[in-house]
Design an enzyme around this catalytic site. Structure first.
Site, PDB file in Angstrom:
ATOM      1  N   ASP A  81      21.529   0.345  26.382  1.00 23.84           N
ATOM      2  CA  ASP A  81      21.957   0.331  27.787  1.00 23.84           C
ATOM      3  C   ASP A  81      21.434  -0.867  28.570  1.00 23.84           C
ATOM      4  OD1 ASP A  81      19.430   1.561  27.352  1.00 23.84           O
ATOM      5  OD2 ASP A  81      19.489   2.485  29.336  1.00 23.84           O
ATOM      6  N   GLU A 139      18.101   4.320  27.462  1.00 23.49           N
ATOM      7  CA  GLU A 139      16.635   4.264  27.493  1.00 23.49           C
ATOM      8  C   GLU A 139      16.131   4.207  28.924  1.00 23.49           C
ATOM      9  OE1 GLU A 139      12.772   3.278  27.942  1.00 23.49           O
ATOM     10  OE2 GLU A 139      14.226   1.742  28.441  1.00 23.49           O
TER      11      GLU A 139
HETATM   12 ZN   LIG Z   1      13.692  -1.663  30.577  1.00 33.54          ZN
HETATM   13 ZN   LIG Z   2      13.771  -1.844  27.421  1.00 28.78          ZN
END
Ligand SMILES: [Zn+2]
Ligand SMILES: [Zn+2]
Length: 394
Positions: A81, A139
């Protein structure tokens, strides 16, 4: 020798890895919306003849089994991401999705893992055991793609004996990597606090309950949680970066709103600190005639690099890159959802150097000018492939 073969392949596919990284960099997608990214990864895996299955919507899991005998399984993880940041770099691969940017290097992690997939596919006849590739979404956003993939069984069938992840680090020169054994990154919880009083004219405090003064006491007292209750051998941080008391010179407001962060590296203490902070803030507010609404939004747990695995992987890295290119990392009080893997499986999270001061590539992650020295992709891909094959016992 497998090392030389991997080094050669990492060199051969370098242009391809750079092209993939640039494609991902110019088409960044936010956490839980990695639709095109997921399609891109799937297509690349199909081109290599690697079967995969989807998990947590946009995540992908694939297995590469060596032809030699071996029952060990090692998992390699990449996050996919991007962040809500407007890219300020003037580069040919600049983000084409305005306001979204791969400012944390997850484009590097994903393109590297695709490169690893290519190398391992070419080398199937040379190793035994199975490499599990984890392309993970989100994440950067709670609850974190790692936690969802673990819930959905990413660490089962087959169960890896080790999970290895890497992350770009603009503090380290390209060509080098960093390791830390044991506790490495912090758990992170967000605090949202409303201190309630009774507002009124600033000239008549006796008729009001001043939430500003209550807040002053709470902010000072809460620091005792860190300085007096926490084990001094284990780090804890408590910071409040937002304090809003929207009164005036002569107006006492009804309430004060606070936002902060609490970070530590011990799950037992983390839970205990939550109770202590809440109790202390509520008690102070009550004793002064007000009240306090203390909300804690739990974030990622702390990240621990399993000692035996880290020693082993670090040794392989020294072998691959040379001892002088493997550095020691300090504890870092930021959070990372790789921590979820580290809480349930032997894990190792290491840093890939991406700095090139001569070319001005020094910006931190999460800034609009973040970029990497792309030559690091050659080490990134080769090293990860080598670590996996060696950790499998080859
Ligand atoms: Zn980051
Ligand atoms: Zn990262």
């Amino acid at each position: 020798m497998i090392k030389e073969k991997i080094q050669q392949l990492a060199n051969d596919i370098f242009d391809d890895v750079v092209a993939n990284r640039r494609h991902l960099h110019s088409h960044p997608e936010l956490s839980f919306h990695e639709i095109e990214t997921s399609v891109f990864v799937a297509r690349k895996l199909e081109e290599l003849g690697i079967e995969y299955h989807k998990m947590a919507d946009t995540g992908l899991v694939a297995l590469i089994k060596g032809d030699k005998p071996g029952t060990e399984v090692v998992a390699l993880r990449a996050d996919m991401d991007a962040l809500p940041i407007l890219e300020a770099n003037d580069v040919p691969y600049k983000s084409q999705n305005e306001g979204v940017m791969h400012a944390c290097g997850h484009d590097v992690h994903t393109s590297s893992l695709l490169g690893v997939a290519k190398i391992l596919t070419e080398l199937k006849s040379e190793f035994g055991g199975t490499v599990k590739l984890i392309f993970q979404p989100a994440e950067e956003k709670l609850p974190g793609g790692a936690s969802l993939m673990i819930q959905q069984g990413v660490l089962e069938n087959p169960k890896p004996s080790a999970v290895i992840g890497q992350h770009v680090m603009p503090l380290i020169d390209a060509g080098k990597v960093g390791f830390r054994s044991g506790k490495y990154m912090a758990s992170t919880d967000e605090l949202y606090v409303t201190v309630k009083g009774k507002g009124g004219h600033g000239a008549q405090p006796q008729q009001n309950v001043d939430p500003v003064i209550i807040t002053a006491h709470i902010l000072t007292a809460l620091q005792q949680v860190v300085s007096r209750f926490a084990d001094p051998k284990s780090p804890s941080v408590l910071s409040f970066g937002k304090v809003i008391a929207n009164g005036a010179t002569n107006v006492i407001p009804n309430e004060v709103y606070l936002e902060g962060t609490f970070r530590t590296m011990d799950e037992g203490w983390r839970a205990e600190a939550h109770i202590k902070m809440k109790k202390m803030a509520e008690g102070i507010a009550e004793s002064m005639g007000g009240s306090c609404d203390f909300k804690i939004m739990k974030g990622y747990p702390f990240l621990i690099n399993e000692e035996k695995l880290t020693a082993s992987v670090r040794g392989f890295a020294e072998d691959y890159l040379g001892k002088e290119n493997v550095l020691d990392l300090d504890i870092w009080m930021a959070a990372e959802d790789f921590a979820y893997y580290s809480q349930v499986a032997d894990s190792c999270f290491y840093r890939l150097g991406t700095r090139n001061e001569a070319r001005g590539i020094t910006s931190s992650v999460h800034t609009p000018t973040f970029d990497i020295e792309e030559s690091a992709l050659e080490q990134s891909v080769g090293l990860m492939a080598y670590l996996a094959v060696k950790q499998l016992g080859n």
